[in-house]
Design an enzyme around this catalytic site. Sequence first.
Site, PDB file in Angstrom:
ATOM      1  NE  ARG A 234      -3.874   0.366   1.989  1.00  0.00           N
ATOM      2  CZ  ARG A 234      -4.842  -0.017   2.784  1.00  0.00           C
ATOM      3  NH1 ARG A 234      -4.821   0.298   4.051  1.00  0.00           N
ATOM      4  NH2 ARG A 234      -5.836  -0.734   2.332  1.00  0.00           N
ATOM      5  CD  GLN A 235       4.019   1.870   4.294  1.00  0.00           C
ATOM      6  OE1 GLN A 235       4.927   1.075   4.166  1.00  0.00           O
ATOM      7  NE2 GLN A 235       3.736   2.467   5.435  1.00  0.00           N
TER       8      GLN A 235
ATOM      9  CG  HIS B 177      -2.654  -1.992  -2.494  1.00  0.00           C
ATOM     10  ND1 HIS B 177      -3.990  -2.144  -2.213  1.00  0.00           N
ATOM     11  CD2 HIS B 177      -2.426  -0.664  -2.557  1.00  0.00           C
ATOM     12  CE1 HIS B 177      -4.547  -0.951  -2.103  1.00  0.00           C
ATOM     13  NE2 HIS B 177      -3.617  -0.029  -2.303  1.00  0.00           N
TER      14      HIS B 177
ATOM     15  CG  ASP C  87     -11.734   1.641  -2.667  1.00  0.00           C
ATOM     16  OD1 ASP C  87     -11.487   0.836  -3.586  1.00  0.00           O
ATOM     17  OD2 ASP C  87     -11.068   1.686  -1.629  1.00  0.00           O
TER      18      ASP C  87
ATOM     19  CE  LYS D 254     -11.883   4.685   0.213  1.00  0.00           C
ATOM     20  NZ  LYS D 254     -10.816   3.765   0.526  1.00  0.00           N
TER      21      LYS D 254
ATOM     22  NE  ARG E 138      -8.049   5.656   3.081  1.00  0.00           N
ATOM     23  CZ  ARG E 138      -8.500   4.679   3.863  1.00  0.00           C
ATOM     24  NH1 ARG E 138      -8.622   4.881   5.144  1.00  0.00           N
ATOM     25  NH2 ARG E 138      -8.830   3.517   3.353  1.00  0.00           N
TER      26      ARG E 138
ATOM     27  CB  THR F 206      -8.986   0.307   9.815  1.00  0.00           C
ATOM     28  OG1 THR F 206      -9.672   0.906   8.706  1.00  0.00           O
ATOM     29  CG2 THR F 206      -7.583   0.881   9.943  1.00  0.00           C
TER      30      THR F 206
ATOM     31  N   GLY G 269     -12.566  -0.009   7.820  1.00  0.00           N
ATOM     32  CA  GLY G 269     -13.385   1.184   7.652  1.00  0.00           C
ATOM     33  C   GLY G 269     -14.027   1.289   6.281  1.00  0.00           C
TER      34      GLY G 269
END
Length: 183
Positions: free
Chosen positions: A34-35, A68, A107, A130, A132, A161, A163
């Site tokens: 993700r980074q 990812h 998303d 979505k 963030r 998370t 979310g």
Amino acid sequence: MGEHLVELLLLLDACRRGGARTSTAVVPYFGYARQDRRGRAGEAVGSRVVADTLASAGADRLVVVDPHTVALEAMCAMPVEMLTSVPVLADALAEETPDTAVVVAPDLGAVKLAEHHAGRLGLPVAVVRKRRLSGETVQAGEVAGEIVGRPAVVVDDMISTGGTIEAAVDVLLAHGALADVTV
């Protein structure tokens, strides 16, 4: 996640020191994927750091499952083989999913994955819009696609998370999807 990475680095080093001509790192979950870019000045690019560290420890090749981002390949100094779990997961879903269901991307980043699943399942796709708000807080408000009266299959490549998934399910239910939601 960190301790597994260190264990892999130690194994790669042991193989190199033991005389292995080549080593392939098989990483089913590349946790730092993700980074993949800096969000602001001073941030690390974690996926690049991990890829460089794997190469320094002795990896000549990297095999990852559903990373990812496909940009991972461009960040690595070594050849990268990307495998997908979609056929296996879609086959398992096919046994349990009614033909009235809709595959939902929670998303925009998950649209290609949702389309891949939907194509294998012969189902339509819906997309949740979505935004963030912070690292843990998201806001979802709109759904593109027909979801009213349908069971939903929400697919995403990574859950940190929860979310995004929670917000997507809340929006789906508020817009008329059946309470029969599969994630």
